[in-house]
Write an enzyme that holds these catalytic residues in place. Structure first.
Site, PDB file in Angstrom:
ATOM      1  N   LYS A  22       0.839  -1.215   0.000  1.00  0.00           N
ATOM      2  CA  LYS A  22       0.000   0.000   0.000  1.00  0.00           C
ATOM      3  C   LYS A  22       0.868   1.257   0.000  1.00  0.00           C
ATOM      4  O   LYS A  22       2.076   1.183   0.260  1.00  0.00           O
ATOM      5  CB  LYS A  22      -0.926  -0.027   1.216  1.00  0.00           C
ATOM      6  CG  LYS A  22      -0.201  -0.031   2.557  1.00  0.00           C
ATOM      7  CD  LYS A  22      -1.144  -0.381   3.700  1.00  0.00           C
ATOM      8  CE  LYS A  22      -0.404  -0.456   5.020  1.00  0.00           C
ATOM      9  NZ  LYS A  22      -1.290  -0.915   6.113  1.00  0.00           N
ATOM     10  N   HIS A  81      -6.380  -7.816  12.775  1.00  0.00           N
ATOM     11  CA  HIS A  81      -5.207  -6.936  12.754  1.00  0.00           C
ATOM     12  C   HIS A  81      -4.845  -6.566  14.190  1.00  0.00           C
ATOM     13  O   HIS A  81      -5.720  -6.244  14.995  1.00  0.00           O
ATOM     14  CB  HIS A  81      -5.510  -5.677  11.938  1.00  0.00           C
ATOM     15  CG  HIS A  81      -4.296  -4.829  11.669  1.00  0.00           C
ATOM     16  ND1 HIS A  81      -3.169  -5.332  11.051  1.00  0.00           N
ATOM     17  CD2 HIS A  81      -4.034  -3.535  11.932  1.00  0.00           C
ATOM     18  CE1 HIS A  81      -2.267  -4.357  10.950  1.00  0.00           C
ATOM     19  NE2 HIS A  81      -2.763  -3.262  11.477  1.00  0.00           N
TER      20      HIS A  81
HETATM   21  C1  LIG Z   1      -0.457  -1.825   6.815  1.00  0.00           C
HETATM   22  C2  LIG Z   1      -0.973  -3.139   7.230  1.00  0.00           C
HETATM   23  C3  LIG Z   1      -0.089  -4.215   7.412  1.00  0.00           C
HETATM   24  C4  LIG Z   1       1.419  -4.055   7.368  1.00  0.00           C
HETATM   25  O1  LIG Z   1       1.849  -3.378   8.529  1.00  0.00           O
HETATM   26  P1  LIG Z   1       3.420  -3.187   8.868  1.00  0.00           P
HETATM   27  O2  LIG Z   1       3.412  -2.660  10.242  1.00  0.00           O
HETATM   28  O3  LIG Z   1       3.938  -2.193   7.864  1.00  0.00           O
HETATM   29  O4  LIG Z   1       4.059  -4.503   8.715  1.00  0.00           O
HETATM   30  C5  LIG Z   1      -0.643  -5.457   7.668  1.00  0.00           C
HETATM   31  N1  LIG Z   1      -1.978  -5.627   7.765  1.00  0.00           N
HETATM   32  C6  LIG Z   1      -2.852  -4.610   7.623  1.00  0.00           C
HETATM   33  C7  LIG Z   1      -4.319  -4.855   7.759  1.00  0.00           C
HETATM   34  C8  LIG Z   1      -2.385  -3.334   7.366  1.00  0.00           C
HETATM   35  O5  LIG Z   1      -3.252  -2.313   7.236  1.00  0.00           O
END
Ligand SMILES: *Cc1c(COP(=O)(O)O)cnc(C)c1O
Length: 398
Positions: free
Chosen positions: A50, A177
């Protein structure tokens, strides 16, 4: 008759701009391999690309990841996914963010996997797929303590029930998450995983196969093996930057960026002559300043004013006065510098380096924000010894 206007091509743009972001694709490939090695062969790795691949350039990084055979790519927004499909990327793509009903047809048409975060949205996907005569793919999103998107763990039963009777939707995955996996206290992260596992019990209880489970961001990969499940979603660590300064360094990764510009102006400044907007800085004695064509309009953040340093001729020098939109001034004391000298804003110079963490401290922010703010005005230039065909032409300098 006027001479025809000269329209520079993209390559010429890169060559004309003295400021570049050099991206080392080999470092990204090595970082992916290190992550894969840490989680083991049974766990898939979904690189998160992203925000322009955390500033590294969405399409080139996606091409590399596809070449390296990743099973999935993670993005935040629908339009990022469409961009990759238009660029010919056919690896499965999960859009991690929330969706609007009006976007569902585009998800299905571009074969992008949808995050289903409520019963209503899941049923809207089913209805849209039926109307289009196509199949949709979804991952169910369970909120276990982030309070962002997803059904709460305590009311997930309805979503899982509804996901069983669908005719036009493949429920391929289920995820959550973690809000605090970067903490030294992993209590909340563990509690989130317990809640997630309670939700997942639904499947064995009904003798149903469990969809692909995933929960770990970079911090989860680094500090919480029980979060790896079937797939991990590393973002920042893929780019060689750790998600926090106190995190366990259980995987060795290295940064892939070198951000450079060039001296475009040299001058001697008299004692007490104020420099830049607001006259916030003035030299106490006669000094030499160089001006460099980069500024907050490129993502060289204004909040770093009075703190930032750059590399020039193997030395570190302070950026003085306020950072402007397109220019900064650097105090080189009584040292020498010439127009066209390389100025390092981020990355190695001589035996030193300026890190994303340094810039984040100067700006009073986190490394994520530094990376994702390096503007698209800064041309990206790719290097690789292992994947020469993935590297766009280097800047031509005369
Ligand atoms: C951005 C994001 C990640 C990656 O996060 P990092 O801390 O950069 O590894 C993983 N899962 C979701 C849902 C995210 O929004």
């Amino acid at each position: 008759m006027a001479a025809p206007l000269h329209h520079p091509t993209i390559d010429e743009d890169v060559a004309l701009r003295p400021t570049h972001l050099l991206v080392d694709l080999d470092a990204l490939a090595d970082n992916l391999a290190a992550i894969q090695q840490r989680v083991g062969v049974g766990v898939g790795v979904m690189p998160v690309l992203k925000a322009n691949a955390y500033g590294h350039g969405l399409v080139p990084v996606a091409r590399l990841m596809q070449r390296l055979g990743v099973p999935y790519l993670g993005l935040a927004y629908l339009e990022e996914g469409i961009r990759l499909r238009r660029a010919g990327i056919d690896t499965p793509i999960l859009i991690l963010g929330g969706i609007l009903g009006s976007q569902i047809p585009l998800f299905i048409q571009h074969d992008l996997t949808i995050t289903a975060s409520s019963v209503d949205k899941l049923l809207a996907v089913e209805e849209c797929a039926r109307t289009l005569g196509r199949r949709a793919r979804v991952h169910l999103k369970i909120d276990t303590g982030m309070e962002r998107i997803g059904v709460h763990w305590y009311s997930a039963q309805d979503l899982l029930d509804s996901s069983l009777g669908l005719q036009h939707v493949d429920v391929e995955g289920i995820f959550t998450h973690l809000a605090n996996s970067d903490s030294s206290d992993l209590g909340h992260a563990r509690q989130q995983l317990e809640r997630f596992n309670d939700v997942l019990d639904f499947y064995p209880r009904h003798s149903l196969p469990t969809p692909m489970r995933h929960a770990a961001n970079s911090a989860g990969v680094l500090q919480l093996p029980e979060s790896w499940l079937d797939m991990v979603r590393p973002g920042i660590m893929l780019y060689g930057v750790l998600p926090g300064s106190t995190i366990s360094r259980t995987v060795t990764v290295r940064p892939a960026l070198r951000w450079t510009s060039r001296v475009v102006y040299f001058k001697v400044v008299q004692p007490d002559s104020p420099v830049s907007y607001g006259s916030t800085w003035r030299p106490s004695k006669m000094t030499r300043l160089v001006t460099v064509p980069v500024g907050y309009g490129d993502g060289y953040m204004r909040a770093m004013s009075g703190r930032a340093q750059v590399g020039l001729r193997g030395q570190r020098y302070p950026v003085v006065g306020r950072i402007c939109m397109d220019q900064i001034m650097v105090d080189i004391g009584w040292d020498s510098a010439w127009n066209d000298d390389e100025v390092v804003l981020l990355g190695r110079f001589g035996d030193q380096s300026l890190t994303v963490e340094d810039l984040a401290i100067w700006a009073g922010t986190i490394p994520y924000e530094i990376l994702t703010n390096i503007n698209t005005r800064v041309p990206r230039v790719y290097s690789s010894t292992r994947f020469p065909d993935l590297v766009a032409p280097s800047p031509r300098r005369s």
